[in-house]
Design a protein around this motif. Structure first.
Motif, PDB file in Angstrom:
ATOM      1  N   ASN A  86     -21.415  -5.982  11.470  1.00 41.88           N
ATOM      2  CA  ASN A  86     -20.218  -5.380  12.041  1.00 41.88           C
ATOM      3  C   ASN A  86     -20.020  -4.299  10.921  1.00 41.88           C
ATOM      4  O   ASN A  86     -20.006  -4.554   9.586  1.00 41.88           O
ATOM      5  CB  ASN A  86     -19.145  -6.227  12.085  1.00 41.88           C
ATOM      6  CG  ASN A  86     -18.527  -6.109  13.578  1.00 41.88           C
ATOM      7  OD1 ASN A  86     -18.656  -4.910  13.902  1.00 41.88           O
ATOM      8  ND2 ASN A  86     -17.977  -7.346  14.153  1.00 41.88           N
ATOM      9  N   ARG A  87     -19.891  -3.043  11.154  1.00 37.85           N
ATOM     10  CA  ARG A  87     -19.181  -2.076  10.159  1.00 37.85           C
ATOM     11  C   ARG A  87     -17.934  -2.382   9.566  1.00 37.85           C
ATOM     12  O   ARG A  87     -16.616  -2.432  10.524  1.00 37.85           O
ATOM     13  CB  ARG A  87     -19.458  -0.762  11.084  1.00 37.85           C
ATOM     14  CG  ARG A  87     -19.388   0.420  10.146  1.00 37.85           C
ATOM     15  CD  ARG A  87     -20.102   1.573  10.247  1.00 37.85           C
ATOM     16  NE  ARG A  87     -19.965   2.283  11.500  1.00 37.85           N
ATOM     17  CZ  ARG A  87     -21.034   2.761  12.100  1.00 37.85           C
ATOM     18  NH1 ARG A  87     -22.108   2.781  11.682  1.00 37.85           N
ATOM     19  NH2 ARG A  87     -20.718   3.343  13.330  1.00 37.85           N
ATOM     20  N   LEU A  88     -17.557  -2.035   8.681  1.00 44.10           N
ATOM     21  CA  LEU A  88     -16.653  -2.084   7.959  1.00 44.10           C
ATOM     22  C   LEU A  88     -15.518  -1.144   8.494  1.00 44.10           C
ATOM     23  O   LEU A  88     -16.045   0.090   8.398  1.00 44.10           O
ATOM     24  CB  LEU A  88     -16.703  -2.170   6.489  1.00 44.10           C
ATOM     25  CG  LEU A  88     -15.497  -2.919   5.546  1.00 44.10           C
ATOM     26  CD1 LEU A  88     -15.582  -4.268   5.812  1.00 44.10           C
ATOM     27  CD2 LEU A  88     -16.041  -2.658   4.212  1.00 44.10           C
TER      28      LEU A  88
ATOM     29  N   GLU B 248     -12.183   0.340   3.810  1.00 43.63           N
ATOM     30  CA  GLU B 248     -13.023   1.165   3.001  1.00 43.63           C
ATOM     31  C   GLU B 248     -11.942   1.977   1.996  1.00 43.63           C
ATOM     32  O   GLU B 248     -12.173   1.923   0.793  1.00 43.63           O
ATOM     33  CB  GLU B 248     -14.064   1.984   3.581  1.00 43.63           C
ATOM     34  CG  GLU B 248     -15.137   1.443   4.054  1.00 43.63           C
ATOM     35  CD  GLU B 248     -16.375   2.375   4.350  1.00 43.63           C
ATOM     36  OE1 GLU B 248     -17.434   1.938   4.069  1.00 43.63           O
ATOM     37  OE2 GLU B 248     -16.068   3.496   4.382  1.00 43.63           O
TER      38      GLU B 248
ATOM     39  N   MET C 264     -11.525   1.501  -2.006  1.00 41.23           N
ATOM     40  CA  MET C 264     -11.712   2.461  -2.934  1.00 41.23           C
ATOM     41  C   MET C 264     -10.422   2.628  -3.984  1.00 41.23           C
ATOM     42  O   MET C 264     -10.552   2.778  -5.020  1.00 41.23           O
ATOM     43  CB  MET C 264     -11.850   3.900  -2.193  1.00 41.23           C
ATOM     44  CG  MET C 264     -13.104   3.909  -1.505  1.00 41.23           C
ATOM     45  SD  MET C 264     -13.614   5.574  -0.962  1.00 41.23           S
ATOM     46  CE  MET C 264     -13.780   5.323   0.900  1.00 41.23           C
TER      47      MET C 264
ATOM     48  N   THR D 267     -11.371  10.256  -4.550  1.00 37.49           N
ATOM     49  CA  THR D 267     -12.331   9.671  -3.618  1.00 37.49           C
ATOM     50  C   THR D 267     -12.649  10.274  -2.573  1.00 37.49           C
ATOM     51  O   THR D 267     -13.823   9.905  -1.635  1.00 37.49           O
ATOM     52  CB  THR D 267     -11.623   8.017  -2.961  1.00 37.49           C
ATOM     53  OG1 THR D 267     -10.593   8.633  -1.967  1.00 37.49           O
ATOM     54  CG2 THR D 267     -11.143   7.017  -4.235  1.00 37.49           C
TER      55      THR D 267
ATOM     56  N   LEU E 185     -16.094  -8.889  -5.641  1.00 33.91           N
ATOM     57  CA  LEU E 185     -16.661  -7.564  -4.796  1.00 33.91           C
ATOM     58  C   LEU E 185     -16.724  -6.144  -5.678  1.00 33.91           C
ATOM     59  O   LEU E 185     -17.551  -5.598  -5.684  1.00 33.91           O
ATOM     60  CB  LEU E 185     -16.055  -7.497  -3.549  1.00 33.91           C
ATOM     61  CG  LEU E 185     -16.929  -6.486  -2.316  1.00 33.91           C
ATOM     62  CD1 LEU E 185     -18.024  -7.372  -1.950  1.00 33.91           C
ATOM     63  CD2 LEU E 185     -15.816  -6.627  -1.321  1.00 33.91           C
TER      64      LEU E 185
ATOM     65  N   ALA F 194     -23.088  -2.383   7.354  1.00 34.11           N
ATOM     66  CA  ALA F 194     -21.782  -2.410   6.978  1.00 34.11           C
ATOM     67  C   ALA F 194     -21.041  -1.291   6.707  1.00 34.11           C
ATOM     68  O   ALA F 194     -19.647  -1.071   6.842  1.00 34.11           O
ATOM     69  CB  ALA F 194     -21.507  -3.346   5.624  1.00 34.11           C
ATOM     70  N   ALA F 195     -21.781  -0.190   6.698  1.00 30.51           N
ATOM     71  CA  ALA F 195     -21.079   1.227   6.404  1.00 30.51           C
ATOM     72  C   ALA F 195     -21.903   2.275   6.958  1.00 30.51           C
ATOM     73  O   ALA F 195     -23.119   1.806   6.961  1.00 30.51           O
ATOM     74  CB  ALA F 195     -20.703   1.332   5.058  1.00 30.51           C
TER      75      ALA F 195
ATOM     76  N   CYS G  74     -17.349   8.863  -3.313  1.00 27.06           N
ATOM     77  CA  CYS G  74     -17.148   7.316  -2.830  1.00 27.06           C
ATOM     78  C   CYS G  74     -17.482   6.396  -4.057  1.00 27.06           C
ATOM     79  O   CYS G  74     -18.509   6.568  -4.780  1.00 27.06           O
ATOM     80  CB  CYS G  74     -18.052   6.837  -1.815  1.00 27.06           C
ATOM     81  SG  CYS G  74     -17.999   5.285  -1.496  1.00 27.06           S
ATOM     82  N   ASN G  75     -16.531   5.486  -4.538  1.00 22.11           N
ATOM     83  CA  ASN G  75     -16.839   4.669  -5.655  1.00 22.11           C
ATOM     84  C   ASN G  75     -17.077   3.326  -5.185  1.00 22.11           C
ATOM     85  O   ASN G  75     -17.007   2.291  -6.063  1.00 22.11           O
ATOM     86  CB  ASN G  75     -15.374   4.558  -6.614  1.00 22.11           C
ATOM     87  CG  ASN G  75     -14.283   4.097  -5.778  1.00 22.11           C
ATOM     88  OD1 ASN G  75     -14.350   4.069  -4.505  1.00 22.11           O
ATOM     89  ND2 ASN G  75     -13.098   3.918  -6.434  1.00 22.11           N
ATOM     90  N   ILE G  76     -17.240   2.950  -3.934  1.00 23.21           N
ATOM     91  CA  ILE G  76     -17.681   1.709  -3.552  1.00 23.21           C
ATOM     92  C   ILE G  76     -18.965   1.408  -3.033  1.00 23.21           C
ATOM     93  O   ILE G  76     -19.036   0.489  -2.256  1.00 23.21           O
ATOM     94  CB  ILE G  76     -16.579   0.853  -2.703  1.00 23.21           C
ATOM     95  CG1 ILE G  76     -16.519   1.995  -1.513  1.00 23.21           C
ATOM     96  CG2 ILE G  76     -15.326   0.959  -3.328  1.00 23.21           C
ATOM     97  CD1 ILE G  76     -15.816   1.336  -0.076  1.00 23.21           C
TER      98      ILE G  76
ATOM     99  N   SER H   4     -21.803   0.338  -4.410  1.00 23.45           N
ATOM    100  CA  SER H   4     -22.320  -0.843  -4.494  1.00 23.45           C
ATOM    101  C   SER H   4     -21.614  -2.056  -4.187  1.00 23.45           C
ATOM    102  O   SER H   4     -22.258  -2.922  -3.488  1.00 23.45           O
ATOM    103  CB  SER H   4     -22.724  -1.213  -6.114  1.00 23.45           C
ATOM    104  OG  SER H   4     -21.688  -1.542  -6.887  1.00 23.45           O
ATOM    105  N   PRO H   5     -20.414  -2.152  -4.026  1.00 25.69           N
ATOM    106  CA  PRO H   5     -19.608  -3.311  -3.392  1.00 25.69           C
ATOM    107  C   PRO H   5     -19.975  -3.354  -2.075  1.00 25.69           C
ATOM    108  O   PRO H   5     -20.342  -4.366  -1.436  1.00 25.69           O
ATOM    109  CB  PRO H   5     -18.245  -2.820  -3.322  1.00 25.69           C
ATOM    110  CG  PRO H   5     -18.205  -2.096  -4.807  1.00 25.69           C
ATOM    111  CD  PRO H   5     -19.547  -1.313  -4.861  1.00 25.69           C
ATOM    112  N   ILE H   6     -20.241  -2.160  -1.174  1.00 28.12           N
ATOM    113  CA  ILE H   6     -20.396  -2.212   0.210  1.00 28.12           C
ATOM    114  C   ILE H   6     -21.989  -2.657   0.283  1.00 28.12           C
ATOM    115  O   ILE H   6     -22.213  -3.398   1.312  1.00 28.12           O
ATOM    116  CB  ILE H   6     -20.424  -0.647   0.784  1.00 28.12           C
ATOM    117  CG1 ILE H   6     -18.851  -0.296   0.761  1.00 28.12           C
ATOM    118  CG2 ILE H   6     -21.083  -0.650   2.014  1.00 28.12           C
ATOM    119  CD1 ILE H   6     -18.317  -1.001   1.712  1.00 28.12           C
TER     120      ILE H   6
ATOM    121  N   ILE I 151     -23.673  -4.804  -1.494  1.00 24.70           N
ATOM    122  CA  ILE I 151     -23.480  -6.125  -1.709  1.00 24.70           C
ATOM    123  C   ILE I 151     -22.905  -6.869  -0.651  1.00 24.70           C
ATOM    124  O   ILE I 151     -23.541  -7.705  -0.180  1.00 24.70           O
ATOM    125  CB  ILE I 151     -22.561  -6.409  -2.774  1.00 24.70           C
ATOM    126  CG1 ILE I 151     -23.438  -6.203  -4.316  1.00 24.70           C
ATOM    127  CG2 ILE I 151     -22.396  -8.137  -3.239  1.00 24.70           C
ATOM    128  CD1 ILE I 151     -22.282  -5.982  -5.409  1.00 24.70           C
ATOM    129  N   LEU I 152     -21.825  -6.393   0.028  1.00 26.82           N
ATOM    130  CA  LEU I 152     -21.155  -7.010   1.091  1.00 26.82           C
ATOM    131  C   LEU I 152     -22.204  -6.793   2.348  1.00 26.82           C
ATOM    132  O   LEU I 152     -22.635  -7.874   2.932  1.00 26.82           O
ATOM    133  CB  LEU I 152     -20.181  -6.271   1.501  1.00 26.82           C
ATOM    134  CG  LEU I 152     -19.490  -6.528   2.832  1.00 26.82           C
ATOM    135  CD1 LEU I 152     -18.843  -8.124   2.731  1.00 26.82           C
ATOM    136  CD2 LEU I 152     -18.245  -5.922   3.081  1.00 26.82           C
TER     137      LEU I 152
END
Ligand code: SF4
Ligand code: SF4
Lengths: 145, 145
Positions: free
Chosen positions: A2-4, A9, A13, A36, A131, B90-91, B106-108, B110-112, B114-115
């Motif tokens: 499933n897409r976040l 998001e 951020m 961002t 996370l 996931a994204a 975008c600053n996430i 690597s979290p994304i 990982i998720l």
DNA sequence: TCAAATACGCCTTTTTCAGGCGTATATGGT
DNA sequence: ACCATATACGCCTGAAAAAGGCGTATTTGA
């Protein structure tokens, strides 16, 4: 699978950005949106939601902004999603006020409910701390690969 | 968190129904649609997809239909979703051909990522066998509660 | 008094989901 | 040979959800 959700998001951020600041330092929605690249309105809205739920504290007026007040290792991805999106269940029939037209003939009610429970457990066990604060995650990933 | 796609639900309903039949017995899309209340076209499409991926075998013509040919305990929910929906990440930025306009600021990332990996692992470890064949699941749940 | 910031409701646009239609093809019965 | 019944598949439309912009009120420091 499933897409976040995009709002989630934006929230992540923003939290990541704020977590990198000195404790107590304020961050404005404008600053977050600009650094961002996320749209201002949407960003502002998730910040407000997080402030309502006491993850952030907001200060009004000129030189106002938001500051992180909860330890992110105590906030799960489930909690964040729920406060932004509302409770989202695995199927219509589990949703609040959800009416599925198949509910009487459907033969997968219990599988769906099991899955729903597992999903909630899964997201409950992912904390925003782990996370977002990936220290030596790079090394860890290399070892796993 | 995420609501199960309707097509996947139709697939699960169909598989559950077919799993209850005698080995080798054919089931038509019409029968599945009528007993579960799901729309015929949508049901037929997921059956075709599952037949393409050798989870079912299809027989054309009059008295045709579908029959289960794989052990459902060897099929993960991830595999089912992917064959019906295509790879869902996931994204946006992880998706095939996905272009996110925020990708540079975008600053996430690597979290994304990982998720995303965790989610895939999660769904890979849920087999359709355990999900659909809930023998004494009621008792199990009581014990856990 | 003004500028900058949060707070919030409403609305439009965009994208995705869901499902119907038409048609081709295969196959068994009559 | 013909027909009824099935699978196979592409296209198109309508519904629903996601995304995000607009307007406006309120707070607060300079
Ligand atoms: S199809 Fe079955 S499981 Fe899915 S929503 Fe309707 S009732 Fe619930
Ligand atoms: S926002 Fe960041 S993570 Fe989400 S899709 Fe765009 S680039 Fe990938």
């Amino acid at each position: 699978m499933n897409r976040l959700n995009r709002k989630v998001e934006y929230a992540l951020m923003a939290l990541k950005l704020m977590a990198q600041k000195r404790p107590g330092e304020l961050t404005t929605a404008k600053e977050i949106a600009e650094t961002t690249g996320s749209p201002f309105d949407a960003t502002a809205r998730v910040l407000q939601k997080m402030a309502q739920h006491k993850i952030l504290r907001s200060e009004h007026g000129a030189h106002g902004g938001y500051v992180l007040v909860r330890d992110l290792s105590g906030v799960s991805l489930l909690e964040l999603s729920q406060l932004i999106l509302g409770a989202v269940k695995a199927a219509k029939c589990l949703q609040n006020m959800g009416d599925c037209e198949l509910k009487d003939r459907c033969n997968i009610h219990s599988p769906i409910s099991i899955l729903n429970r597992k999903q909630e457990d899964f997201y409950k066990n992912i904390t925003l701390g782990e996370l977002l604060m990936e220290r030596d995650r790079a090394r860890t990933r290399e070892v796993q690969a």
